[in-house]
Scaffold this motif. Sequence first.
Motif, PDB file in Angstrom:
ATOM      1  N   GLU A 202       1.143  -0.837  -0.519  1.00  0.00           N
ATOM      2  CA  GLU A 202       0.017  -0.137  -0.106  1.00  0.00           C
ATOM      3  C   GLU A 202       0.855   1.002   0.186  1.00  0.00           C
ATOM      4  O   GLU A 202       1.871   1.218   0.012  1.00  0.00           O
ATOM      5  CB  GLU A 202      -1.030  -0.501   1.377  1.00  0.00           C
ATOM      6  CG  GLU A 202      -2.132  -0.942   1.517  1.00  0.00           C
ATOM      7  CD  GLU A 202      -3.519  -0.873   0.344  1.00  0.00           C
ATOM      8  OE1 GLU A 202      -3.188  -0.065   0.126  1.00  0.00           O
ATOM      9  OE2 GLU A 202      -3.982  -1.847  -0.119  1.00  0.00           O
ATOM     10  N   GLY A 203       0.217   2.151   0.034  1.00  0.00           N
ATOM     11  CA  GLY A 203       1.462   3.839   0.059  1.00  0.00           C
ATOM     12  C   GLY A 203       0.461   4.337  -1.202  1.00  0.00           C
ATOM     13  O   GLY A 203       0.259   4.101  -2.096  1.00  0.00           O
ATOM     14  N   GLY A 204       2.124   5.762  -0.967  1.00  0.00           N
ATOM     15  CA  GLY A 204       1.840   6.620  -2.184  1.00  0.00           C
ATOM     16  C   GLY A 204       2.514   7.726  -1.401  1.00  0.00           C
ATOM     17  O   GLY A 204       3.529   7.915  -0.486  1.00  0.00           O
ATOM     18  N   VAL A 205       2.813   8.763  -2.808  1.00  0.00           N
ATOM     19  CA  VAL A 205       3.804  10.043  -2.416  1.00  0.00           C
ATOM     20  C   VAL A 205       3.186  11.038  -3.333  1.00  0.00           C
ATOM     21  O   VAL A 205       2.286  11.154  -3.994  1.00  0.00           O
ATOM     22  CB  VAL A 205       5.249   9.512  -3.046  1.00  0.00           C
ATOM     23  CG1 VAL A 205       5.386   9.651  -4.647  1.00  0.00           C
ATOM     24  CG2 VAL A 205       6.078  10.653  -2.708  1.00  0.00           C
ATOM     25  N   LEU A 206       2.980  12.342  -2.671  1.00  0.00           N
ATOM     26  CA  LEU A 206       2.896  13.686  -2.774  1.00  0.00           C
ATOM     27  C   LEU A 206       4.281  14.536  -3.418  1.00  0.00           C
ATOM     28  O   LEU A 206       4.935  14.602  -2.600  1.00  0.00           O
ATOM     29  CB  LEU A 206       2.060  13.987  -1.993  1.00  0.00           C
ATOM     30  CG  LEU A 206       2.185  15.398  -2.295  1.00  0.00           C
ATOM     31  CD1 LEU A 206       0.352  15.889  -2.919  1.00  0.00           C
ATOM     32  CD2 LEU A 206       1.034  16.460  -1.103  1.00  0.00           C
ATOM     33  N   THR A 207       4.075  15.262  -5.006  1.00  0.00           N
ATOM     34  CA  THR A 207       4.910  15.760  -4.868  1.00  0.00           C
ATOM     35  C   THR A 207       4.638  16.999  -5.455  1.00  0.00           C
ATOM     36  O   THR A 207       2.985  17.337  -5.288  1.00  0.00           O
ATOM     37  CB  THR A 207       5.793  15.149  -6.353  1.00  0.00           C
ATOM     38  OG1 THR A 207       5.411  15.122  -6.915  1.00  0.00           O
ATOM     39  CG2 THR A 207       6.072  13.714  -5.788  1.00  0.00           C
ATOM     40  N   TRP A 208       5.065  18.207  -5.464  1.00  0.00           N
ATOM     41  CA  TRP A 208       4.523  19.789  -5.955  1.00  0.00           C
ATOM     42  C   TRP A 208       5.458  20.127  -6.753  1.00  0.00           C
ATOM     43  O   TRP A 208       6.623  20.296  -5.834  1.00  0.00           O
ATOM     44  CB  TRP A 208       3.553  19.944  -4.494  1.00  0.00           C
ATOM     45  CG  TRP A 208       5.155  20.624  -4.067  1.00  0.00           C
ATOM     46  CD1 TRP A 208       5.602  21.522  -3.070  1.00  0.00           C
ATOM     47  CD2 TRP A 208       5.470  19.511  -2.532  1.00  0.00           C
ATOM     48  NE1 TRP A 208       6.907  21.337  -1.478  1.00  0.00           N
ATOM     49  CE2 TRP A 208       6.362  20.120  -1.417  1.00  0.00           C
ATOM     50  CE3 TRP A 208       5.264  18.622  -1.839  1.00  0.00           C
ATOM     51  CZ2 TRP A 208       7.020  19.687  -0.235  1.00  0.00           C
ATOM     52  CZ3 TRP A 208       5.534  16.951  -0.264  1.00  0.00           C
ATOM     53  CH2 TRP A 208       6.212  18.127  -0.033  1.00  0.00           C
ATOM     54  N   ARG A 209       5.345  21.049  -7.334  1.00  0.00           N
ATOM     55  CA  ARG A 209       6.068  22.400  -7.616  1.00  0.00           C
ATOM     56  C   ARG A 209       6.510  23.770  -7.037  1.00  0.00           C
ATOM     57  O   ARG A 209       5.474  24.008  -5.517  1.00  0.00           O
ATOM     58  CB  ARG A 209       5.728  23.058  -9.424  1.00  0.00           C
ATOM     59  CG  ARG A 209       4.822  22.115  -9.874  1.00  0.00           C
ATOM     60  CD  ARG A 209       4.675  22.644 -11.200  1.00  0.00           C
ATOM     61  NE  ARG A 209       3.693  23.838 -11.188  1.00  0.00           N
ATOM     62  CZ  ARG A 209       3.694  24.855 -12.010  1.00  0.00           C
ATOM     63  NH1 ARG A 209       4.072  24.807 -13.587  1.00  0.00           N
ATOM     64  NH2 ARG A 209       2.588  25.422 -11.767  1.00  0.00           N
ATOM     65  N   THR A 210       7.823  24.131  -6.926  1.00  0.00           N
ATOM     66  CA  THR A 210       8.109  24.703  -5.749  1.00  0.00           C
ATOM     67  C   THR A 210       7.058  26.475  -6.164  1.00  0.00           C
ATOM     68  O   THR A 210       6.684  26.487  -6.970  1.00  0.00           O
ATOM     69  CB  THR A 210       9.125  25.338  -5.775  1.00  0.00           C
ATOM     70  OG1 THR A 210      10.397  24.037  -5.680  1.00  0.00           O
ATOM     71  CG2 THR A 210       9.451  26.742  -5.059  1.00  0.00           C
ATOM     72  N   ILE A 211       6.394  26.740  -5.203  1.00  0.00           N
ATOM     73  CA  ILE A 211       5.869  27.763  -5.311  1.00  0.00           C
ATOM     74  C   ILE A 211       6.180  29.087  -5.177  1.00  0.00           C
ATOM     75  O   ILE A 211       6.572  29.412  -3.893  1.00  0.00           O
ATOM     76  CB  ILE A 211       4.145  27.566  -4.457  1.00  0.00           C
ATOM     77  CG1 ILE A 211       3.211  26.823  -4.799  1.00  0.00           C
ATOM     78  CG2 ILE A 211       3.488  28.666  -4.571  1.00  0.00           C
ATOM     79  CD1 ILE A 211       2.375  25.912  -3.843  1.00  0.00           C
ATOM     80  N   ASP A 212       6.026  29.402  -5.728  1.00  0.00           N
ATOM     81  CA  ASP A 212       6.984  31.754  -5.366  1.00  0.00           C
ATOM     82  C   ASP A 212       6.161  31.970  -3.759  1.00  0.00           C
ATOM     83  O   ASP A 212       5.605  32.058  -3.947  1.00  0.00           O
ATOM     84  CB  ASP A 212       6.762  32.388  -6.415  1.00  0.00           C
ATOM     85  CG  ASP A 212       7.366  32.164  -7.466  1.00  0.00           C
ATOM     86  OD1 ASP A 212       8.449  30.955  -7.868  1.00  0.00           O
ATOM     87  OD2 ASP A 212       6.798  32.740  -9.140  1.00  0.00           O
ATOM     88  N   GLY A 213       7.346  31.859  -3.292  1.00  0.00           N
ATOM     89  CA  GLY A 213       6.629  32.734  -2.041  1.00  0.00           C
ATOM     90  C   GLY A 213       6.560  31.609  -0.330  1.00  0.00           C
ATOM     91  O   GLY A 213       6.676  32.250   0.819  1.00  0.00           O
ATOM     92  N   ILE A 214       5.936  30.575  -0.579  1.00  0.00           N
ATOM     93  CA  ILE A 214       5.619  29.584  -0.253  1.00  0.00           C
ATOM     94  C   ILE A 214       7.465  28.454   0.130  1.00  0.00           C
ATOM     95  O   ILE A 214       7.917  27.962  -1.220  1.00  0.00           O
ATOM     96  CB  ILE A 214       4.774  28.322  -0.342  1.00  0.00           C
ATOM     97  CG1 ILE A 214       3.594  29.872  -0.971  1.00  0.00           C
ATOM     98  CG2 ILE A 214       4.657  27.559   0.296  1.00  0.00           C
ATOM     99  CD1 ILE A 214       3.105  29.904   0.427  1.00  0.00           C
TER     100      ILE A 214
END
Length: 400
Positions: A202-214
């Motif tokens: 089971e399992g998963g991964v969350l990725t994200w783009r770098t957000i300016d100012g965060i």
Amino acid sequence: MNVPFSPPDISEAEINEVAEALRSGWITTGPRVKELERRIADYIGVKKACCLNSQTACAEMALRILGIGEGDEVITTTYTYTATASVVCHVGAKLVLVDTQPNCLEMDYDALEKAITEKTKAIIPVDLGGVPCDYDRIFEIVECKKNLFKPNNDIQAAIGRIAVCADTAHAFGAKWHGKMVGSIADFSSFSFHAVKNLTTAEGGVLTWRTIDGIDDEEIYHQLQLLSLHGQSKDALAKTKLGAWEYDVVGTYYKCNMTDIMGAIGLKQLERYPKMLERRKEIIRRYDEALRPLGIQTLDHYTDEYESSGHLYITRVPDITVEQRNEIITKMAEQGVATNVHYKPLPMHTAYKKLGFDIKDYPNAYNNFANEITLPLHTCLTDEQVELVINEYGKAVESIR
């Protein structure tokens, strides 16, 4: 000869790494999960990644990070698995469904554009079967609708438009215009369930783009709080000398990944390039044999994108649901397991109760009515691939 639909591809490398994790005495979230996160971030080309116990948890935590809840609207496609849509209900937002395009499994982007209101805070596109959706079109839509957007929190304000929270459950390793899926949408949630290309059981991964100012580290920290009861220190941090004390900053959730799961993932990731190549080879053989028979299949590899090759989705033109089911039965009688991806959401009881009616989504229904998914996994032998091709051809011809 029997051909299972999608068994996990587990080698001695994974078994040995799990055994080492068990011997280490550290079996919950710990060094192996942290190392898996680091390697996944490097692989995808993002600064941070957060492993959780399912893709569903990843998708829900993305909405919570964005502050999406009651009074907000989130749009997704009718043609997907329930996890894509259920997370919207989990956070208390209003679920908005759009139809697919005619004779295409992607959402109708014109319908998506029309469905956006001042309350729309996120769109959840789906990379079905591992084939990337049209990210260019989606970002074009959210940019042109910026005038309607009213942010709820600092992250929404920093993004400055409707967030794109892609359901990339099927698409680990896929590319769009040369960029890795997972680095394109604002947030991307991958699945490592037992039937996926890369599994941690089971399992998963969350990725994200770098957000300016965060700060990426701050997003990661918030995800740790959300996934561990709001506890200010995880178990690994508490093992440091004199570091037992912690605070609980919110009444949050419990959806972390364990080091046993992380151990599987580490070795799967090492093997993954060869696994993707094998999937590509099987897809090529299927395409060469089945397309001349008039069987429609997804384009997994084009000049614009490269699929992860997760599902081999086919459609047999001009057959009924009953004929489709007969083909599936004939295949099963010959030892070949098949499946259907997917039964549109408005056909399920839960979504009927929410007021959705499949009659309002005719394209999705037509796409479903003659769809059959063939086995596609890295445990398939060449002989099994030939059996699938031969038996599918026979079954389809018998119906015609």
